[in-house]
Design a protein around this motif. Sequence first.
Motif, mmCIF file in Angstrom:
data_model
loop_
_atom_site.group_PDB
_atom_site.id
_atom_site.type_symbol
_atom_site.label_atom_id
_atom_site.label_comp_id
_atom_site.label_asym_id
_atom_site.label_seq_id
_atom_site.Cartn_x
_atom_site.Cartn_y
_atom_site.Cartn_z
ATOM 1 N N ASN A 139 50.021 -31.902 20.602
ATOM 2 C CA ASN A 139 48.893 -31.842 21.534
ATOM 3 C C ASN A 139 48.497 -30.404 21.868
ATOM 4 O OD1 ASN A 139 48.658 -34.724 21.860
ATOM 5 N ND2 ASN A 139 50.495 -34.643 23.133
ATOM 6 N N GLN A 140 48.578 -29.546 20.853
ATOM 7 C CA GLN A 140 48.173 -28.160 21.018
ATOM 8 C C GLN A 140 47.178 -27.792 19.923
ATOM 9 O OE1 GLN A 140 52.372 -26.598 21.033
ATOM 10 N NE2 GLN A 140 51.637 -25.443 22.784
ATOM 11 N N LYS A 141 46.388 -26.758 20.182
ATOM 12 C CA LYS A 141 45.475 -26.262 19.167
ATOM 13 C C LYS A 141 45.840 -24.834 18.793
ATOM 14 C CE LYS A 141 41.869 -24.733 22.418
ATOM 15 N NZ LYS A 141 40.407 -24.716 22.676
ATOM 16 N N ILE A 142 45.268 -24.359 17.695
ATOM 17 C CA ILE A 142 45.581 -23.016 17.220
ATOM 18 C C ILE A 142 44.308 -22.181 17.121
ATOM 19 C CG2 ILE A 142 47.548 -23.886 15.899
ATOM 20 C CD1 ILE A 142 45.795 -23.362 13.331
ATOM 21 N N GLY A 143 44.487 -20.869 17.119
ATOM 22 C CA GLY A 143 43.397 -19.957 16.831
ATOM 23 C C GLY A 143 43.547 -19.405 15.425
ATOM 24 N N VAL A 144 42.500 -18.753 14.941
ATOM 25 C CA VAL A 144 42.521 -18.141 13.609
ATOM 26 C C VAL A 144 41.893 -16.758 13.664
ATOM 27 C CG1 VAL A 144 41.477 -18.223 11.308
ATOM 28 C CG2 VAL A 144 42.593 -20.245 12.224
ATOM 29 N N LEU A 145 42.590 -15.789 13.081
ATOM 30 C CA LEU A 145 42.035 -14.460 12.839
ATOM 31 C C LEU A 145 41.678 -14.386 11.368
ATOM 32 C CD1 LEU A 145 44.595 -12.225 14.757
ATOM 33 C CD2 LEU A 145 42.362 -12.975 15.581
ATOM 34 N N TRP A 146 40.396 -14.286 11.072
ATOM 35 C CA TRP A 146 39.898 -14.249 9.690
ATOM 36 C C TRP A 146 39.543 -12.794 9.387
ATOM 37 C CZ3 TRP A 146 40.085 -18.648 6.828
ATOM 38 C CH2 TRP A 146 39.498 -18.622 5.554
ATOM 39 N N ILE A 147 40.452 -12.097 8.719
ATOM 40 C CA ILE A 147 40.314 -10.654 8.495
ATOM 41 C C ILE A 147 39.861 -10.464 7.051
ATOM 42 C CG2 ILE A 147 41.472 -8.435 8.657
ATOM 43 C CD1 ILE A 147 43.506 -9.733 10.531
ATOM 44 N N ASP A 148 38.583 -10.101 6.866
ATOM 45 C CA ASP A 148 37.971 -10.261 5.551
ATOM 46 C C ASP A 148 36.673 -9.453 5.489
ATOM 47 O OD1 ASP A 148 36.999 -11.290 3.118
ATOM 48 O OD2 ASP A 148 37.543 -13.349 3.609
ATOM 49 N N ALA A 149 36.327 -8.992 4.303
ATOM 50 C CA ALA A 149 35.009 -8.377 4.106
ATOM 51 C C ALA A 149 33.900 -9.414 4.153
ATOM 52 C CB ALA A 149 34.959 -7.644 2.767
ATOM 53 N N HIS A 150 34.262 -10.682 3.907
ATOM 54 C CA HIS A 150 33.289 -11.770 3.829
ATOM 55 C C HIS A 150 33.584 -12.801 4.911
ATOM 56 C CE1 HIS A 150 34.111 -10.073 -0.202
ATOM 57 N NE2 HIS A 150 32.799 -10.115 -0.328
ATOM 58 N N SER A 151 32.559 -13.576 5.269
ATOM 59 C CA SER A 151 32.764 -14.603 6.299
ATOM 60 C C SER A 151 33.254 -15.925 5.713
ATOM 61 C CB SER A 151 31.468 -14.832 7.078
ATOM 62 O OG SER A 151 30.421 -15.250 6.221
ATOM 63 N N ASP A 152 33.090 -16.150 4.416
ATOM 64 C CA ASP A 152 33.611 -17.353 3.741
ATOM 65 C C ASP A 152 33.187 -18.638 4.442
ATOM 66 O OD1 ASP A 152 34.808 -15.674 1.920
ATOM 67 O OD2 ASP A 152 36.806 -15.812 2.795
ATOM 68 N N ILE A 153 31.939 -18.683 4.866
ATOM 69 C CA ILE A 153 31.462 -19.840 5.628
ATOM 70 C C ILE A 153 30.269 -20.492 4.941
ATOM 71 C CG2 ILE A 153 29.941 -18.526 7.185
ATOM 72 C CD1 ILE A 153 31.127 -20.299 9.481
ATOM 73 N N ASN A 154 30.211 -20.360 3.615
ATOM 74 C CA ASN A 154 29.232 -21.121 2.848
ATOM 75 C C ASN A 154 29.685 -22.566 2.682
ATOM 76 O OD1 ASN A 154 26.761 -19.860 1.798
ATOM 77 N ND2 ASN A 154 28.136 -18.275 1.011
ATOM 78 N N THR A 155 28.758 -23.404 2.280
ATOM 79 C CA THR A 155 29.037 -24.789 1.895
ATOM 80 C C THR A 155 28.436 -24.994 0.505
ATOM 81 O OG1 THR A 155 26.968 -25.684 2.765
ATOM 82 C CG2 THR A 155 28.805 -25.474 4.326
#
Length: 326
Positions: A139-155
Amino acid sequence: MATNPEIPPVVTSFAPSGTQSLPPRNIRVLGVPLDMGASRRGVDMGPSAMRVAGLEARLESLGHHVSDGGNVAVDIAETQNFGNPNARYLKQIADTCTRTAAAVSKALEEGMTPLVLGGDHSIAVGSVSGVSDFYRRQNQKIGVLWIDAHSDINTPDTSPSGNVHGMPLAALLGLGPDLLTNIGGFAPKIAPENTVLIGVRDIDSAERANIRRAGIGEVYTMRDIDERGMRAVMEEALRAAGRGTAGYHVSLDMDWIDPEDAPGVGTPVRGGATYREAHLAMEILADHGRMLSFEIVEVNPVIDEHNRTADLAVELACSAFGKKIL
């Protein structure tokens, strides 16, 4: 003198150089030699290159206990049909990510800190899914650090290349194909308010729209780092990723670092973090002590120089796991 209560004091160690003052961890190394998510081949050799650079011994020299769980099974691209050109090798990548999620979740169940070695960045769908599943069951959630030159958020609908390594963050936020978003039987894996992009500098117009669509609140470009400094950016990023969470997963794409220091990466982009900026970010991360899991991706030995990039990746992992200058 007044202090900011939200910023913890810097941890200072007087141990000999090369040691660390943080509590030792039990670390499980997992290789995911996947390169079907990218056009340029070679990052499948990244896990081996980082192992050759002495990852296990260097972490153990800091007092950690390290076990190598081997590699997650990965299909060979030449034996597979790439399928939909808008999401090449999607099924094979989803299968690999499903196996990766299970291995990561098992490591956490055994009290280990997962250290995942890529492979291309599409493996993050598996890594983060495994961490998210483990803490979701508590019953917990997590965070994410996305350390990258790109956002990688295409579909698949927005990707100009059809390369899945440009889609993992979208999938983790619940955008994109069900094969990726629903690994483990739930979606999304992470909340946008606890998702932080750090050091991005190559984002296309569709990704800008997807960042707004997903509702990510914290995006730090290289300009932010230039103007405000790495310390200010990291402190804010860690607060956002850690707010109301069990802690955070760190996804480090080596193309975040300038190609002058990290030439052997999948998709190099000029103008990245310097050697010292990268180490400072990892050192601040270690000071906060809330990292749940860590992954390093996109090391490509084929275009590297004498394993420089893999060696730097191992150095950065050591800093993230507590290596101090003093």
